[in-house]
Design a protein around this motif. Structure first.
Motif, short mmCIF file in Angstrom:
data_model
loop_
_atom_site.label_atom_id
_atom_site.label_comp_id
_atom_site.label_asym_id
_atom_site.label_seq_id
_atom_site.Cartn_x
_atom_site.Cartn_y
_atom_site.Cartn_z
N UNK A 163 -23.51 -84.05 -19.36
CA UNK A 163 -22.59 -84.29 -20.42
C UNK A 163 -23.16 -84.02 -21.71
N UNK A 164 -24.55 -83.43 -21.85
CA UNK A 164 -24.93 -82.78 -23.12
C UNK A 164 -24.30 -81.55 -23.31
N UNK A 165 -24.43 -80.96 -24.57
CA UNK A 165 -24.16 -79.59 -24.97
C UNK A 165 -25.55 -78.86 -24.43
N UNK A 214 -18.63 -80.11 -24.22
CA UNK A 214 -18.03 -79.65 -25.16
C UNK A 214 -18.23 -80.12 -26.56
N UNK A 215 -18.63 -81.37 -26.53
CA UNK A 215 -18.83 -81.98 -27.92
C UNK A 215 -20.05 -82.13 -28.06
N UNK A 216 -20.82 -81.67 -29.41
CA UNK A 216 -22.15 -81.43 -29.63
C UNK A 216 -22.74 -82.25 -30.70
N UNK A 217 -23.61 -83.12 -30.72
CA UNK A 217 -23.92 -83.63 -31.84
C UNK A 217 -25.60 -83.28 -32.12
N UNK A 218 -25.70 -82.38 -33.06
CA UNK A 218 -27.04 -81.83 -33.30
C UNK A 218 -27.52 -82.36 -34.87
N UNK A 219 -28.43 -81.68 -35.70
CA UNK A 219 -28.91 -82.44 -36.87
C UNK A 219 -28.80 -81.30 -37.99
#
Ligand SMILES: CC(C)(COP(=O)(O)OP(=O)(O)OC[C@H]1O[C@@H](n2cnc3c(N)ncnc32)[C@H](O)[C@@H]1OP(=O)(O)O)[C@@H](O)C(=O)NCCC(=O)NCCS
Length: 109
Positions: free
Chosen positions: A23-25, A67-72
């Protein structure tokens, strides 16, 4: 504007490396592998992805989670990327729960 929120029970994410890979990019998975607090991180990402789908009015299953990515960003604040667009996201975890809120600006009427 549209808003979405989700809450995840952190212990559901304990020892879930296979789920994390699915589930993670790729960028999120690299961060996950460096983290001591893997279950909190995974729970926060899961919540962020579900919150995004709620804000987008999409059902779970219509958009693959990886395909949804939460980065910083440069300040360490999270930013959600989807289809080369950035969205506002905020994540918190404390004890057994992680929550996330996502705002989609362009859905303004
Ligand atoms: C942001 C902060 C308040 C979080 O506090 P906390 O109550 O300990 O932790 P929470 O569980 O509520 O939040 C953790 C989440 O906050 C998010 N976060 C981290 N830094 C952030 C920031 N600067 N802005 C917004 N959100 C941030 C992350 O998504 C993190 O979850 P993750 O590690 O799973 O991605 C704390 O990490 C902090 O003070 N960071 C430093 C902020 C900073 O350096 N600002 C510089 C500009 S003034």
């Amino acid at each position: 504007m549209a808003i979405g929120i989700d809450i995840v029970y952190v212990p559901r994410m304990r020892n879930k490396d296979a789920l994390a890979k699915r589930i993670l990019s790729p960028e999120e998975f690299s961060i996950y592998n460096t983290r001591m607090d893997k279950e909190e991180f995974l729970a926060g990402r899961f919540a962020a992805k579900e919150a995004f789908l709620k804000a987008k009015r999409s059902g779970v299953g219509q958009v693959p989670f990886h395909t949804i990515s939460v980065i910083y960003d440069g300040n360490g604040a999270p930013v959600l990327l989807f289809n080369n667009q950035k969205y506002e996201v905020s994540i918190s975890h404390d004890g057994e729960y992680a929550v996330a809120v996502v705002i989609i600006e362009e859905m303004k009427k």
